[in-house]
Design a protein around this motif. Structure first.
Motif, PDB file in Angstrom:
ATOM      1  N   PHE A 109      93.212  49.866  52.995  1.00 28.00           N
ATOM      2  CA  PHE A 109      93.485  50.471  51.696  1.00 28.00           C
ATOM      3  C   PHE A 109      92.582  51.671  51.439  1.00 28.00           C
ATOM      4  N   ARG A 127      93.664  54.087  48.510  1.00 32.21           N
ATOM      5  CA  ARG A 127      93.841  53.058  47.467  1.00 32.21           C
ATOM      6  C   ARG A 127      92.489  52.400  47.203  1.00 32.21           C
ATOM      7  N   TRP A 176      92.293  48.941  45.261  1.00 32.98           N
ATOM      8  CA  TRP A 176      92.673  47.825  46.122  1.00 32.98           C
ATOM      9  C   TRP A 176      91.569  47.543  47.135  1.00 32.98           C
ATOM     10  N   ARG A 222     102.264  44.602  48.661  1.00 33.63           N
ATOM     11  CA  ARG A 222     101.912  46.027  48.543  1.00 33.63           C
ATOM     12  C   ARG A 222     102.198  46.751  49.852  1.00 33.63           C
TER      13      ARG A 222
END
Length: 91
Positions: free
Chosen positions: A31, A36, A39, A81
């Motif tokens: 991530f 991200r 995350w 995800r």
């Protein structure tokens, strides 16, 4: 009826916990590489929470259940995800 040794379950539980925590660190790296960061931060913190829950399980079964449930829920969210559509580039 043959029964296993009492310490056997504890060792297996330890291996599962270590494998789950390692998976979270791998997911955190993935991530972070994809930008991200929220995350990634969550998946870096989860092993600490899970380990604390497993350590507290000596006192109460609810701590074990909460830690295991949180770990599986987070793993499910990460899989969802990753399996979802890839985000388009921001402009």
């Amino acid at each position: 009826m043959r029964r296993g040794r009492p310490g056997r379950r504890r060792r297996r539980s330890g291996r599962v916990r270590v494998a789950l925590c390692a998976a979270f660190f791998v997911l955190a790296r993935h991530f972070a590489a994809r930008g991200r960061h929220g995350w990634a931060l969550a998946h870096r913190a989860l092993p600490l929470v899970i380990t604390a829950g497993f350590a507290a399980s000596a006192g109460t079964v609810a701590a074990f259940t909460a830690a295991a449930g949180l770990g599986l829920l987070a793993l499910t969210a990460a899989i969802a995800r990753l399996a979802g559509p890839t985000p388009t580039s921001r402009r």
